[in-house]
Design an enzyme around this catalytic site. Structure first.
Site, PDB file in Angstrom:
ATOM      1  N   LYS A   1      30.401  35.729 -18.457  1.00  0.00           N
ATOM      2  CA  LYS A   1      29.698  36.096 -17.212  1.00  0.00           C
ATOM      3  C   LYS A   1      28.451  35.239 -17.036  1.00  0.00           C
ATOM      4  O   LYS A   1      28.013  34.571 -17.974  1.00  0.00           O
ATOM      5  CB  LYS A   1      29.342  37.592 -17.250  1.00  0.00           C
ATOM      6  CG  LYS A   1      28.380  37.995 -18.357  1.00  0.00           C
ATOM      7  CD  LYS A   1      28.364  39.517 -18.506  1.00  0.00           C
ATOM      8  CE  LYS A   1      27.584  39.942 -19.718  1.00  0.00           C
ATOM      9  NZ  LYS A   1      26.274  40.411 -19.477  1.00  0.00           N
TER      10      LYS A   1
ATOM     11  N   ARG B   1      24.613  53.793 -18.373  1.00  0.00           N
ATOM     12  CA  ARG B   1      24.794  52.791 -17.319  1.00  0.00           C
ATOM     13  C   ARG B   1      26.027  53.121 -16.474  1.00  0.00           C
ATOM     14  O   ARG B   1      25.876  53.495 -15.328  1.00  0.00           O
ATOM     15  CB  ARG B   1      24.899  51.403 -17.962  1.00  0.00           C
ATOM     16  CG  ARG B   1      24.757  50.263 -16.999  1.00  0.00           C
ATOM     17  CD  ARG B   1      24.473  48.956 -17.696  1.00  0.00           C
ATOM     18  NE  ARG B   1      25.553  48.506 -18.581  1.00  0.00           N
ATOM     19  CZ  ARG B   1      25.526  47.333 -19.233  1.00  0.00           C
ATOM     20  NH1 ARG B   1      24.489  46.538 -19.112  1.00  0.00           N
ATOM     21  NH2 ARG B   1      26.520  46.987 -20.030  1.00  0.00           N
TER      22      ARG B   1
ATOM     23  N   HIS C   1      29.820  50.921 -24.649  1.00  0.00           N
ATOM     24  CA  HIS C   1      28.833  49.859 -24.891  1.00  0.00           C
ATOM     25  C   HIS C   1      27.631  50.495 -25.583  1.00  0.00           C
ATOM     26  O   HIS C   1      27.160  51.542 -25.149  1.00  0.00           O
ATOM     27  CB  HIS C   1      28.433  49.233 -23.560  1.00  0.00           C
ATOM     28  CG  HIS C   1      27.665  47.959 -23.688  1.00  0.00           C
ATOM     29  ND1 HIS C   1      28.103  46.889 -24.428  1.00  0.00           N
ATOM     30  CD2 HIS C   1      26.472  47.573 -23.154  1.00  0.00           C
ATOM     31  CE1 HIS C   1      27.223  45.891 -24.343  1.00  0.00           C
ATOM     32  NE2 HIS C   1      26.222  46.289 -23.581  1.00  0.00           N
TER      33      HIS C   1
ATOM     34  N   ARG D   1      34.175  42.121 -27.465  1.00  0.00           N
ATOM     35  CA  ARG D   1      33.644  41.418 -26.297  1.00  0.00           C
ATOM     36  C   ARG D   1      32.492  40.547 -26.807  1.00  0.00           C
ATOM     37  O   ARG D   1      31.382  40.996 -27.002  1.00  0.00           O
ATOM     38  CB  ARG D   1      33.144  42.433 -25.256  1.00  0.00           C
ATOM     39  CG  ARG D   1      34.178  43.502 -24.887  1.00  0.00           C
ATOM     40  CD  ARG D   1      33.644  44.453 -23.826  1.00  0.00           C
ATOM     41  NE  ARG D   1      32.420  45.143 -24.198  1.00  0.00           N
ATOM     42  CZ  ARG D   1      32.342  46.359 -24.736  1.00  0.00           C
ATOM     43  NH1 ARG D   1      33.444  47.056 -24.981  1.00  0.00           N
ATOM     44  NH2 ARG D   1      31.184  46.900 -25.033  1.00  0.00           N
TER      45      ARG D   1
ATOM     46  N   TYR E   1      -1.922  23.246  -9.741  1.00  0.00           N
ATOM     47  CA  TYR E   1      -2.416  24.279  -8.822  1.00  0.00           C
ATOM     48  C   TYR E   1      -3.483  25.151  -9.476  1.00  0.00           C
ATOM     49  O   TYR E   1      -3.345  25.549 -10.638  1.00  0.00           O
ATOM     50  CB  TYR E   1      -1.261  25.182  -8.384  1.00  0.00           C
ATOM     51  CG  TYR E   1      -0.271  24.505  -7.473  1.00  0.00           C
ATOM     52  CD1 TYR E   1      -0.647  24.041  -6.221  1.00  0.00           C
ATOM     53  CD2 TYR E   1       1.048  24.334  -7.881  1.00  0.00           C
ATOM     54  CE1 TYR E   1       0.280  23.422  -5.378  1.00  0.00           C
ATOM     55  CE2 TYR E   1       1.982  23.727  -7.050  1.00  0.00           C
ATOM     56  CZ  TYR E   1       1.582  23.269  -5.794  1.00  0.00           C
ATOM     57  OH  TYR E   1       2.494  22.662  -4.975  1.00  0.00           O
TER      58      TYR E   1
ATOM     59  N   CYS F   1       4.699  23.942 -11.859  1.00  0.00           N
ATOM     60  CA  CYS F   1       4.984  23.948 -10.419  1.00  0.00           C
ATOM     61  C   CYS F   1       6.471  24.261 -10.201  1.00  0.00           C
ATOM     62  O   CYS F   1       7.226  24.420 -11.159  1.00  0.00           O
ATOM     63  CB  CYS F   1       4.671  22.584  -9.803  1.00  0.00           C
ATOM     64  SG  CYS F   1       3.033  21.942 -10.207  1.00  0.00           S
TER      65      CYS F   1
ATOM     66  N   ASP G   1       8.810  22.301  -9.190  1.00  0.00           N
ATOM     67  CA  ASP G   1       9.733  21.215  -9.541  1.00  0.00           C
ATOM     68  C   ASP G   1       9.195  20.258 -10.600  1.00  0.00           C
ATOM     69  O   ASP G   1       9.875  19.289 -10.949  1.00  0.00           O
ATOM     70  CB  ASP G   1      10.049  20.392  -8.281  1.00  0.00           C
ATOM     71  CG  ASP G   1      10.226  21.277  -7.074  1.00  0.00           C
ATOM     72  OD1 ASP G   1      11.155  22.106  -7.113  1.00  0.00           O
ATOM     73  OD2 ASP G   1       9.417  21.189  -6.129  1.00  0.00           O
TER      74      ASP G   1
HETATM   75  C1  LIG Z   1      29.809  45.846 -21.514  1.00  0.00           C
HETATM   76  C2  LIG Z   1      29.383  44.593 -22.198  1.00  0.00           C
HETATM   77  N1  LIG Z   1      30.082  44.149 -23.245  1.00  0.00           N
HETATM   78  C3  LIG Z   1      29.768  43.029 -23.904  1.00  0.00           C
HETATM   79  C4  LIG Z   1      28.669  42.288 -23.528  1.00  0.00           C
HETATM   80  C5  LIG Z   1      28.312  41.056 -24.330  1.00  0.00           C
HETATM   81  O1  LIG Z   1      27.107  41.294 -24.990  1.00  0.00           O
HETATM   82  P1  LIG Z   1      26.517  40.190 -25.984  1.00  0.00           P
HETATM   83  O2  LIG Z   1      26.212  39.021 -25.127  1.00  0.00           O
HETATM   84  O3  LIG Z   1      25.272  40.811 -26.510  1.00  0.00           O
HETATM   85  O4  LIG Z   1      27.549  39.907 -26.981  1.00  0.00           O
HETATM   86  C6  LIG Z   1      27.891  42.705 -22.461  1.00  0.00           C
HETATM   87  C7  LIG Z   1      26.720  41.936 -22.080  1.00  0.00           C
HETATM   88  O5  LIG Z   1      25.837  42.307 -21.392  1.00  0.00           O
HETATM   89  C8  LIG Z   1      28.256  43.896 -21.771  1.00  0.00           C
HETATM   90  O6  LIG Z   1      27.544  44.339 -20.746  1.00  0.00           O
END
Ligand SMILES: Cc1ncc(COP(=O)(O)O)c(C=O)c1O
Length: 377
Positions: free
Chosen positions: A40, A140, A170, A223, A269, A315, A317
């Site tokens: 992601k 969440r 999670h 994950r 600045y 700044c 850029d």
């Molecule tokens: C539901 C869920 N699983 C897995 C992950 C991956 O987490 P990490 O990058 O700490 O391994 C995230 C990351 O935000 C998440 O929201």
């Protein structure tokens, strides 16, 4: 945003490091436990497609993304592996997910009812794969009790619209040395899991931190996110990891301008910095519009292995650094990475900016080109 290919500021992505990190994680997993690469947010700033390709080559068998658009980008790039969106999508887009074989999380019965209307209107589609999210304490998304979860399972049991592909939770504190809350979450997840009449294909609870420090509760898929990019999920809270994480990201630029200032001359600045004597000042063509935060004033970069303080305000850029000698225009500047015997890590930047390395990496904007180093053959 236009990517500035004609400017010497860039993000370097070490593909071999990502590959190695994934392989190390896989080596530790029990047989039949899969690794889904979390790509992601443009692969945490490392590039969505590049990261997905490297993770796939290293043995990842699926992907996690945050939003439906990221999943579609993977499908458009011909990735055929399972993809799970981690955030709740709007029921209106359930048909798009189903048509593209993208799995989505479900955290309440209302979502199933609303999406069902959409799927009926859409006509014949593949079944939508859903993963039941259990809120075991993250607060969440997800079912918060076993009874509601069980009734959702019943709701879709004989459905021709849904297939229950996974169940997950999670953890809020997997990256903390104190595991009391973590254990509470595990217990709650297990209670909920017991309420399901059958186990779906994927049972998954592990982000990077859980996979590194709580290996006992892998489920059958992890994950794997930030550790894939070589970053310790805990920051510095748990300094040791079961295998070495190789950081994959560097940020480099080149001096665009240099000058000699004299005592009292001001920089940037607000004229917050004044030279205290003769000082060589270099300008780096990068700024907060690239994600190099304004609050990094006072931090440093590396030029030829030497730390050069960021003087004056950063700044949008450009920013200025004080140099120990008159380095020439075009000299390499390392903002993150190694230069000679010295190094700056994303964690160092995060410490100075009072945040976490995740945020620094994700903040590097699309204006910075990404270039692979040590690419896979
Ligand atoms: C539901 C869920 N699983 C897995 C992950 C991956 O987490 P990490 O990058 O700490 O391994 C995230 C990351 O935000 C998440 O929201």
């Amino acid at each position: 945003m236009v990517t500035a290919a004609l400017r010497p500021s860039e993000v370097l992505v070490d593909e071999t490091a990502i590959y190695d990190n994934v392989q190390h994680a896989l080596t530790r997993l029990p047989k039949h436990t899969e690794l889904f690469a979390v790509v992601k947010a443009d692969g945490y700033g490392h590039g969505l497609l590049r990261t997905a390709r490297v993770a796939q080559a290293a043995g990842a068998t699926g992907f996690c993304v945050a939003v439906l658009d990221e999943a579609l980008a993977l499908r458009q790039a011909q990735f055929t592996e399972p993809i799970l969106v981690l955030g709740i999508i709007e029921p209106a887009y359930a048909g798009i997910a189903a048509a593209n074989h993208i799995a989505v999380p479900v955290g309440d019965r209302d979502w199933l009812t609303a999406a069902s209307v959409v799927l009926t209107a859409a006509g014949t589609l593949p079944k939508l794969a859903v993963h039941f999210a259990i809120d075991s304490g993250m607060g969440r998304i997800g079912f918060r009790d076993a009874a509601t979860l069980a009734s959702a399972a019943e709701q879709i049991a004989d459905s021709d619209q849904y297939t229950l592909e996974g169940v997950f939770t999670h953890f809020a504190t997997a990256d903390s040395p104190d595991d009391a809350y973590f254990k509470e979450q595990v217990a709650k997840f297990n209670d909920c899991l017991a309420a399901l009449p059958t186990r779906p294909r994927y049972v998954h609870v592990s982000n990077s931190a859980t996979s590194l420090w709580h290996a006992a509760c892998h489920g059958n898929m992890i994950r794997y996110g930030v550790a894939m990019y070589g970053l310790n999920p805990s920051g510095r809270a748990i300094p040791t990891t079961p295998y070495e994480l190789e950081p994959a990201l560097s940020v480099v630029s080149r001096l665009s301008f240099t000058k000699l200032l004299h005592a009292g001359d001001a920089v940037s600045y607000g004229a917050t910095y004044h030279a205290s004597g003769d000082e060589w000042i270099g300008t780096v063509p990068m700024g907060y519009a690239d994600g190099w935060l304004r609050r990094l004033q006072g931090f440093h970069v590396l030029i030829e292995g030497q730390a050069c303080e960021i003087v004056g305000r950063v700044c949008m850029d450009q920013f200025m650094v004080r140099m120990p000698e008159p380095f020439a225009v075009g000299t390499k500047v390392t903002l993150v990475g190694r230069s000679g015997a010295a190094a700056i890590t994303l964690q160092d930047v995060a410490d100075y900016a009072d945040t976490i390395h995740y945020e620094i990496a994700c903040n590097l904007t699309a204006r910075l080109p990404r270039r692979s180093v040590r690419p896979l053959a």
